[in-house]
Design an enzyme around this catalytic site. Sequence first.
Site, mmCIF file in Angstrom:
data_model
loop_
_atom_site.group_PDB
_atom_site.id
_atom_site.type_symbol
_atom_site.label_atom_id
_atom_site.label_comp_id
_atom_site.label_asym_id
_atom_site.label_seq_id
_atom_site.Cartn_x
_atom_site.Cartn_y
_atom_site.Cartn_z
ATOM 1 C CG HIS A 280 -5.999 -2.099 0.466
ATOM 2 N ND1 HIS A 280 -5.172 -1.761 -0.581
ATOM 3 C CD2 HIS A 280 -5.449 -1.544 1.564
ATOM 4 C CE1 HIS A 280 -4.168 -1.029 -0.134
ATOM 5 N NE2 HIS A 280 -4.306 -0.889 1.170
ATOM 6 C CG ASP B 168 -7.120 -2.131 -3.225
ATOM 7 O OD1 ASP B 168 -7.444 -1.006 -2.812
ATOM 8 O OD2 ASP B 168 -5.983 -2.599 -3.082
ATOM 9 C CB SER C 114 -0.965 -0.060 1.196
ATOM 10 O OG SER C 114 -1.992 0.884 1.063
#
Length: 340
Positions: free
Chosen positions: A311, A281, A187
């Site tokens: 995610h 996501d 991320s």
Amino acid sequence: MSDKKPNPVINAVSNVVAALRADDDQIAVAKAHESLEPEAIEKLTPEEARRQPTVADAVKKLLEQQNRSAVPEALVPGVTTRELTVDGATGPLAATLYTPAGQGPFPVVLYFHGGGWVIANRQVYDGGARGLAAAAQAMVLSVDYRLAPEHKFPAAWDDALAAYRWLIEHAASFGGDASRLALAGESAGGNLAVATAIAARDAGLRAPRHVLSVYPVTQTSRNTESYLENAIAKPLNRAMMDWFFTHVTRGEQDLDDPRLSLVDAPLAGLAPVTIVNARLDPLRSDGARLESALIDAGVEVARKEFEGVAHEFFGAAAVLEKARDAQAFAGERLRRSFAP
């Protein structure tokens, strides 16, 4: 109802959509997370947000419900850990070193956790780092960089580059092979991994052998296909990304900086890159755009998109089949780059 709780209508719609699109084990993780009663990150202060239950907490709860051990050493046998201190840009950074079973010296992967540069730490992302150590048969050094808003852009990026400089100089001191280094992250950390590879190239530092970028932030528009498609997804939604960008940047001008907008950075000459994306996501299109930009720059890249997961799935290999697949894919790509 507390005004910091998720909107009940949006929450219900999100659950219905997830029930149609997500794998059964992903739904189980989402239900475990919801049972911990998280508040809406985008309605909180950073201090409040850092106290919220995480997906890692949900995995632990799900393992307990399944009467399985939640002890990390039991989930990934053979990987041992020790705590280290790494030099950051302005002072020491806490780090965890994961070492796989076997005989060293081992390749070393410098790993950056997620959390939008605002929340979380290396402990929250233990599952991804630990799993990668086993899958790649490499040491993984997971570093806690400085967080915003206390330390706004580009503090985390400066720490990431400083940690890479430290690793080049000190890998041999703990049994690592300084000639076989890689960068990785999830991320926000996936962004840092690529940005650090670019910064290392520009600084004339030893290049990493590989860059692993798991559902990275690679641009700052929140109007991509996947942002619109997954605007109310869990555990990451469009409003949360607005919140992260607001807290990490000093002003609108930072949103155009190529360290945040990696797709606009000069990418030529980078090591091979692996991108892992989740279908459910908001950041899925970010990964696709980075893949296209890397191809245009002549960089070898492989991107794999995993259906039915969201995610944060990568570190949940204890309970998610697709996470096990993703870690195996990433590990194989890293091992190939580390080979003589």
